[in-house]
Write a protein that holds these residues in place. Structure first.
Motif, mmCIF file in Angstrom:
data_model
loop_
_atom_site.group_PDB
_atom_site.id
_atom_site.type_symbol
_atom_site.label_atom_id
_atom_site.label_comp_id
_atom_site.label_asym_id
_atom_site.label_seq_id
_atom_site.Cartn_x
_atom_site.Cartn_y
_atom_site.Cartn_z
ATOM 1 N N GLU A 59 38.471 11.459 17.099
ATOM 2 C CA GLU A 59 37.035 11.422 16.793
ATOM 3 C C GLU A 59 36.832 11.103 15.319
ATOM 4 O OE1 GLU A 59 34.843 15.017 17.667
ATOM 5 O OE2 GLU A 59 32.923 14.086 17.093
ATOM 6 N N ASN A 117 30.361 9.432 16.730
ATOM 7 C CA ASN A 117 29.127 10.169 17.028
ATOM 8 C C ASN A 117 27.911 9.288 16.781
ATOM 9 O OD1 ASN A 117 29.925 13.147 17.508
ATOM 10 N ND2 ASN A 117 31.127 12.539 15.722
ATOM 11 N N GLU A 149 29.869 9.275 21.228
ATOM 12 C CA GLU A 149 29.499 10.654 21.558
ATOM 13 C C GLU A 149 28.021 10.843 21.282
ATOM 14 O OE1 GLU A 149 31.974 13.678 19.860
ATOM 15 O OE2 GLU A 149 33.828 12.753 20.579
ATOM 16 N N ASP A 178 28.373 15.203 24.007
ATOM 17 C CA ASP A 178 28.901 16.166 23.038
ATOM 18 C C ASP A 178 28.145 17.495 23.139
ATOM 19 O OD1 ASP A 178 30.381 17.037 20.877
ATOM 20 O OD2 ASP A 178 29.701 15.463 19.517
ATOM 21 N N LYS A 199 31.912 16.870 27.010
ATOM 22 C CA LYS A 199 32.633 17.596 25.966
ATOM 23 C C LYS A 199 32.045 19.005 25.878
ATOM 24 C CE LYS A 199 34.456 16.519 21.465
ATOM 25 N NZ LYS A 199 34.382 15.584 20.333
HETATM 26 MG MG MG Z 1 31.312 14.780 18.269
#
Ligand code: MG
Ligand code: C2E
Ligand code: MG
Ligand code: MG
Length: 278
Positions: A59, A117, A149, A178, A199
């Motif tokens: 990530e 993200n 995400e 997320d 997630k």
């Molecule tokens: Mg994240």
């Protein structure tokens, strides 16, 4: 649109005209400068297959490296970038950087998916899909090696967000939801979302090794994910006992300090060289 507001009470699309503190004004100016001068670094946190202890991806997590103030964590500036709209330029820079870096690692033989993200604000930016396509073309990273995400907060406008995600997925990019479980209506809408991976939020992992309710929640999320053909990953794993409890409840993928903290590019490369990447 949904009426609920963020924790600090501001409306995402229509900021209230509160008097801004001097500190806040200075911060905004600094952030504007920082974007122009590219005072940011991307750190990479490994994602692990717990069962086999292998690396499956990473990530991208942004840090602001201010010349005088030092490293500023994302929780202190991403919300400001979102409110001011600066997240559009910053988000594009982050995505380009992460794709470019992943392509370098690919060329070195490390075939991993990078997760980036995405802010709610970016989902509603007009040219998002074009921008993503452009970055993939420019960096020559295949879409399948990119994951985005998103959080439940993007679904303020459900249909609009879903349509955008669908376009992104049509390119071949994976979507991960997320901080799952922290929103208010997760289970009721999850089935209709164009999402590949759930997630599980760190708040369920923190006490999973000694809390039966957290275990039950994780188990339920895993069951739902399986029936919807989605993958599951847990975030914030710090202890072996937490990793074991996750596996017992059917979750084999994770991320957390137990495996590695987010690493600067050089450190991540050292990590790659040591790891057995399949
Ligand atoms: Mg994240
Ligand atoms: P997130 O996407 O949920 O990322 C997980 C956060 O948990 C990261 O914090 C990570 O460093 C931290 N973390 C990972 N493992 C552990 C652990 O075992 N224990 C604990 N206590 N924490 C762990 P970070 O990097 O400070 O980022 C915070 C949030 O800021 C992210 O949450 C994400 O919402 C946002 N963010 C970070 N980078 C970006 C970015 O490039 N773009 C956008 N839009 N948001 C970002
Ligand atoms: Mg998270
Ligand atoms: Mg989070």
């Amino acid at each position: 649109t949904v009426k609920s507001r963020g924790k600090n009470g501001y409306d995402f699309f229509d900021p209230t005209m509160e008097a801004k503190s001097l500190e806040r004004i200075l911060m905004e100016n600094e952030l504007r400068k920082a974007i122009e001068q590219e005072q940011f670094q991307i750190y990479y946190q490994p994602k692990i297959d717990i069962a086999t202890d292998t690396l499956t991806g990473m990530e991208a997590l942004v840090r602001w490296v201010h010349p005088e103030l030092g490293v500023i964590p994302p929780n202190r500036f991403i919300p400001i970038a979102e409110e001011t709209g600066m997240i559009i330029a910053l988000g594009e820079w982050i995505l380009r950087q992460a794709c470019r870096q992943n392509k370098i690692w690919h060329d070195q033989g490390y075939l991993l998916k990078v997760s980036v993200n995405l802010s709610a604000r970016q989902i509603y930016q007009k040219d998002l899909v074009e921008m993503i396509k452009q970055i993939l073309a420019e960096t020559e990273l295949a879409a399948e090696w990119l994951e985005l995400e998103i959080t439940e907060s993007i679904f303020v406008k459900m249909e609009e967000a879903t349509a955008v995600l669908q376009q992104i997925r049509d390119i071949g990019i994976h979507i991960s939801i997320d901080d799952f479980g922290t929103g208010y209506s997760s289970f009721s809408y999850i089935k209709s979302l164009p999402v590949d991976t759930i997630k599980i939020d760190a708040s369920f992992i923190r006490d999973i090794h000694h809390n039966q309710e957290s275990q039950a929640i994780v188990k339920a999320i895993v069951t739902i994910a399986q029936s919807l053909n989605m993958n599951v990953i847990a975030e914030g794993i710090e202890l072996n006992d937490q990793a074991a409890a996750l596996q017992q409840n059917g979750c084999d993928h994770g991320q957390g300090y137990l495996f590695s903290r987010p690493l600067a590019t050089d450190d991540f490369e050292r990590y790659l060289r040591k790891d057995q990447v399949s």
